[in-house]
Scaffold this motif. Structure first.
Motif, short mmCIF file in Angstrom:
data_model
loop_
_atom_site.label_atom_id
_atom_site.label_comp_id
_atom_site.label_asym_id
_atom_site.label_seq_id
_atom_site.Cartn_x
_atom_site.Cartn_y
_atom_site.Cartn_z
N GLY A 105 0.80 -1.22 0.00
CA GLY A 105 0.00 0.00 0.00
C GLY A 105 0.83 1.26 0.00
N THR A 106 1.92 1.30 0.77
CA THR A 106 2.75 2.50 0.82
C THR A 106 3.60 2.65 -0.43
OG1 THR A 106 4.49 1.32 2.04
CG2 THR A 106 2.83 2.46 3.33
N TYR A 111 -1.97 3.70 0.05
CA TYR A 111 -2.21 3.95 1.47
C TYR A 111 -2.30 5.44 1.77
CZ TYR A 111 -2.21 2.97 6.45
OH TYR A 111 -2.56 2.89 7.78
N THR A 442 -6.87 -2.86 4.33
CA THR A 442 -5.52 -3.24 3.89
C THR A 442 -5.29 -4.75 3.91
OG1 THR A 442 -4.65 -2.87 6.12
CG2 THR A 442 -4.50 -1.04 4.56
N ASP A 493 -1.46 -4.79 2.87
CA ASP A 493 -0.59 -4.73 4.05
C ASP A 493 0.59 -5.68 3.94
OD1 ASP A 493 -1.89 -7.13 4.35
OD2 ASP A 493 -2.33 -6.89 6.47
#
Length: 626
Positions: A105-106, A111, A442, A493
């Motif tokens: 996600g990041t 995210y 997530t 995640d």
């Protein structure tokens, strides 16, 4: 050979990097180009070590001297000259970030948009009872103050700075001019006129002490005025530092005119994107600091054999290599046994559960230890915090790397018991969108998350839909890009360092498509590695889309389907190592296939590697551990 205008091609003259044999090659721009050949024939030397390296070097040289010091200078490849280069982007098979905080996600920035949409249109719920949280009125805060018992010590504080970097000398001067004497900075009390140590590069919290009083009859009006002043100064926030007569320590209670639970008076800070970030102290679980896991001493590793006596070597860190138990640990364990009513000489398996709990986690009351010497006996009392606490204290206090390494064999990594591996504070997890918290989203796979956000519009009212529409659109587009490169099974995640090289490469590829850049040179290293054949067509369509945006895409690849989809093919060989490094064949696909050499013969079906009718059997069976 098809001719291209000078500005429509990349011309490489005299490439000698690694095993390349002084080759000259022309590559059309804005096309999907596949470089193929035997392993070791020089494909990567041409694509990455020559074309990409020179493109990146020239781009860095075009920047200012100040910018170049942060990017580093690349060496010039061994080539006479290259014309027609664009800014180059390498998407190779190097592993993803090793940072344990990086997730799918990041890395894809999904995210970031999740944090934004939860902060703007999420519905907060109390983490204690699940009640939707509403804003508190000043009357509700005053009711709390009036309900405090007589003799309670109360400090009314106004938060003027919350977790922001800087020295804030101007703020302190304004507080002093307003007539206030004391401030609490990062939990420590100071006079406003003191030289308060604040690092400008660290986050600080500054609270003005508006009033200090002891609750008794007749102070209600003064307390009400102080709370009103603090709410005004703190822009709707007030902290009540309360120490009841029966308590030994004061407790902070944050109240807000913005968000509060009507049942248990739980207050939440204003919803901000940083509240949902596990990389920020405002959102991260305080126990695991946002990692989602904790590495602690594991009783199963500390005591692997429960048949051994507790005091006689069952706890391995307390035992020398010779087998003798260290120092006075047997006597201490005897004392714990006497305090809990069991015999420490018994095997661990025969000790009751309550006794083992005391052994591992300690006792509230001190234990009496009896140490016998040759002619005397010494008795003393000590606080017993437990085996695990003793090991942790030794691990944290030692300066010896050898001791730490020795103790680490008794540690294991498990999900954080406070947040359950969700990385965030309870107040962040209490905010819901479409009935789900940010952690609930997530843990969804990419295809499930895509379905959730596609249907989310029907669950939001008109106001929330208008606010979150752009963020939802960005999330859906990025999820669709991940699905297009065959990564529907990944969860948002998923830690980035657990990704395979091919997965990490395709994530970066999806990110580049989402950026929408034009006029770039993309160099990819076998993106089909690890990809199921049914998703190969999706990957090829993604590469074609990247080309259609107006980019030149150079792919080092062995996959037949990818080669057949190329606009231009380059075959290096004829062998590997010193026997390679030459152009065997090149050209557009139809002309390439007319050749009767190298890879073209396999693509035309003239050559093939037959599948063995009988597989070789290993001489010794490979041991398999179940």
């Amino acid at each position: 050979m098809v001719e291209f205008m000078a500005q429509d091609k990349i011309v490489v003259v005299g490439a000698r990097e690694h095993n390349l044999k002084n080759i000259t090659v022309e590559i059309p721009r804005d096309r999907l180009v596949v470089i193929t050949g035997l392993s070791g024939s020089g494909k990567s030397s041409l694509a990455f070590d020559t074309i990409y390296a020179e493109g990146q070097r020239r781009y860095v040289e075009s920047l200012s001297a100040y910018a170049r010091q942060f990017l580093g200078q690349m060496d010039k490849p061994d080539v006479d000259h290259i014309e027609g280069l664009s800014p180059a982007v390498s998407i190779d098979q190097k592993s993803a970030s090793r940072n344990p905080r990086s997730t799918v996600g990041t890395v894809t920035e999904i995210y970031d948009y999740l944090r934004l949409i939860f902060a703007r249109v999420g519905t907060p719920h109390c983490p204690n009872d699940g009640t939707p949280i509403e804003r508190q009125s000043i009357d509700q805060v005053l009711d709390v103050v009036k309900a405090l018992p007589e003799g309670t010590k109360l400090q009314v504080l106004a938060p003027v700075v919350q977790g922001r970097k800087g020295e804030y000398k101007q703020v302190l001067q304004e507080v002093n001019k307003a007539g206030f004497v004391r401030v609490r900075v990062d939990g420590v009390m100071y006079e406003v006129t003191d030289d308060i140590p604040m690092d400008r590069y660290k986050a600080h919290t500054i609270e003005v002490v508006v009033d200090r009083l002891v609750m008794r009859e007749g102070v209600e009006r003064r307390a009400a005025d102080s709370v009103e002043t603090a709410l005004k100064m703190g822009k709707g926030l007030v902290t009540l530092n309360v120490q009841r007569p029966e308590d030994s320590e004061a407790v902070d209670q944050l109240y807000s005119e913005h968000l509060a639970c009507p049942v248990c008076d739980f207050s939440m800070p204003e919803l901000e994107p940083r509240l949902f970030s596990f990389n920020s102290p405002f959102g991260a679980c305080p126990d695991c600091t946002g990692l989602g896991t904790k590495t602690e001493f594991d009783p199963d590793l500390v005591c692997p054999d429960p048949r051994k006596p507790l005091r006689g070597g069952a706890i391995l860190p307390f035992v020398y290599k010779s087998g003798d138990v260290k120092e006075w640990w047997p006597e201490v364990l005897d004392a714990v046994g006497r305090a809990c009513g069991f015999d420490a000489s018994l095997p661990v398996a025969e000790i009751p559960a309550e006794g083992l709990k005391a052994v591992w986690h300690g006792l509230k009351d001190p234990v009496t230890v009896k140490v016998r010497y040759a002619r005397s006996e010494r008795t003393f009392q000590t606080q017993w915090d437990g085996v695990l606490s003793a090991l942790r204290k030794r691990y944290d206090s030692t300066q010896s790397e050898w001791v730490k390494k020795d103790l680490e064999q008794y540690m294991s990594t498990k999900p954080c018991p406070t947040c359950g591996g969700k990385r965030l504070k309870p107040e962040a997890l209490g905010v819901k969108l479409g009935g789900r918290s940010i952690s609930d989203i997530t843990v969804l796979a990419v295809d499930e998350a895509l379905q959730f956000f596609t249907e989310l519009g029907r669950q939001l009212d008109a106001r929330k839909l208008a606010i979150g529409e752009r963020a939802v659109k960005e999330i859906v587009e990025r999820l669709r890009f991940l699905a297009d490169v065959g990564l529907t099974y990944l969860t948002l995640d998923r830690t980035a360092r657990t990704l395979a090289g091919g997965e990490a490469q395709r994530i970066r590829l999806a990110t580049q498509i989402g950026s929408g850049l034009m006029g770039c040179l993309y160099v990819l290293d076998e993106p089909s590695i690890g990809l199921h054949q049914r998703d190969n067509r999706k990957l090829i369509e993604t590469l074609v889309r990247l080309r259609d945006l107006g980019n030149t895409v150079i792919v080092v690849e062995h996959d037949e389907e990818t080669m057949m989809a190329a606009d231009w093919l380059i075959d290096l060989g004829p062998g590997a190592g010193e026997h390679g490094g030459r152009i065997v064949n090149q050209g557009p696909l139809d002309e390439f296939l007319k050749s009767n050499v190298g890879t073209a013969r396999y693509l035309n079906g003239l050559d093939a590697i037959p599948v063995p009718a009988q597989r070789r059997q290993p001489k010794t069976p490979c041991p398999v551990s179940l």
